[in-house]
Design a protein around this motif. Structure first.
Motif, short mmCIF file in Angstrom:
data_model
loop_
_atom_site.label_atom_id
_atom_site.label_comp_id
_atom_site.label_asym_id
_atom_site.label_seq_id
_atom_site.Cartn_x
_atom_site.Cartn_y
_atom_site.Cartn_z
N ALA A 119 0.81 -1.21 0.00
CA ALA A 119 0.00 0.00 0.00
C ALA A 119 0.86 1.27 0.00
CB ALA A 119 -0.93 0.01 1.22
N GLY A 120 2.19 1.14 0.04
CA GLY A 120 3.07 2.29 0.01
C GLY A 120 3.48 2.82 1.37
N ASN A 121 3.10 2.14 2.45
CA ASN A 121 3.52 2.57 3.79
C ASN A 121 5.01 2.29 3.95
OD1 ASN A 121 0.91 3.34 4.98
ND2 ASN A 121 0.42 1.20 4.61
N ASN A 122 5.69 3.18 4.66
CA ASN A 122 7.13 3.07 4.87
C ASN A 122 7.39 2.49 6.26
OD1 ASN A 122 9.91 3.42 4.38
ND2 ASN A 122 9.90 5.39 5.40
N ILE A 123 7.93 1.28 6.31
CA ILE A 123 8.20 0.60 7.58
C ILE A 123 9.70 0.57 7.79
CG2 ILE A 123 7.81 -1.49 8.93
CD1 ILE A 123 5.26 0.11 7.94
N GLU A 124 10.11 0.96 8.98
CA GLU A 124 11.52 1.05 9.33
C GLU A 124 11.80 0.19 10.56
OE1 GLU A 124 14.52 4.45 11.22
OE2 GLU A 124 12.53 5.01 10.50
N VAL A 125 12.98 -0.42 10.59
CA VAL A 125 13.47 -1.02 11.82
C VAL A 125 14.82 -0.38 12.08
CG1 VAL A 125 14.27 -3.12 12.94
CG2 VAL A 125 12.20 -3.18 11.57
N VAL A 126 15.03 0.09 13.32
CA VAL A 126 16.24 0.83 13.66
C VAL A 126 16.87 0.29 14.94
CG1 VAL A 126 14.86 2.59 14.88
CG2 VAL A 126 17.18 3.15 14.11
N CYS A 127 18.20 0.28 14.94
CA CYS A 127 18.97 -0.02 16.14
C CYS A 127 19.81 1.23 16.44
CB CYS A 127 19.89 -1.22 15.90
SG CYS A 127 20.96 -1.58 17.31
N HIS A 128 19.77 1.70 17.67
CA HIS A 128 20.51 2.90 18.06
C HIS A 128 21.86 2.56 18.70
CE1 HIS A 128 17.18 5.64 17.24
NE2 HIS A 128 16.40 4.70 17.73
N LYS A 129 22.17 1.29 18.77
CA LYS A 129 23.42 0.86 19.43
C LYS A 129 24.53 0.66 18.41
CE LYS A 129 20.78 -1.57 22.96
NZ LYS A 129 20.47 -2.90 23.52
N PRO A 130 25.79 0.83 18.84
CA PRO A 130 26.91 0.61 17.93
C PRO A 130 27.07 -0.86 17.55
CG PRO A 130 27.71 1.29 20.10
CD PRO A 130 26.22 1.27 20.15
#
Length: 130
Positions: A119-130
């Motif tokens: 449907a065009g939704n933008n899904i992100e997965v993020v890690c803030h650790k080094p």
């Protein structure tokens, strides 16, 4: 305070396709279907998250006649989970919107991947650790 849940609304005719993507892509993060209401409402969450013995669904997918585009970011504990999300999403029909990598313009350890659903939704997965 924390976000309790997020809902993405997708076109009814894309609902099953989008659901299949989220089920597979979010599996490495511990998500699974925990609630289904009717044909076009599904709640996903971790089997480990409970509140007073109720399973918690913090990511909901609704099928509707009209939909809007959304951006949702899930936090991962490590970078390999970001990689696993992206690989699973690609295998289950997601469209690449940014391969796993550092986004130093956010901060030095911002490691993320982005996928568009059907449907065009933008899904992100993020890690803030080094």
């Amino acid at each position: 305070m924390a976000i309790d849940h997020t809902t993405i609304i997708v076109p009814e005719d894309k609902f099953r396709e989008c659901l299949a993507l989220y089920v597979k892509a979010l599996e490495p993060l511990g998500y699974r279907v925990v609630y289904e209401f009717g044909e076009n409402i599904v709640g996903l969450g971790s089997e480990f998250d409970t509140v007073e013995n109720y399973k918690v669904a913090d990511f909901w997918l609704f099928g509707a006649k009209e939909s809007t585009k959304a951006h949702v970011a899930f936090r991962a504990e490590n970078r390999s989970l970001v990689d696993a999300f992206h690989a699973a999403a690609m295998l289950s029909g997601g469209q690449d919107n940014g391969a796993p990598g550092v986004r130093a313009h956010y901060h030095a350890n911002y490691y993320a991947a982005y996928v568009h659903d059907a449907a065009g939704n933008n899904i992100e997965v993020v890690c803030h650790k080094p």
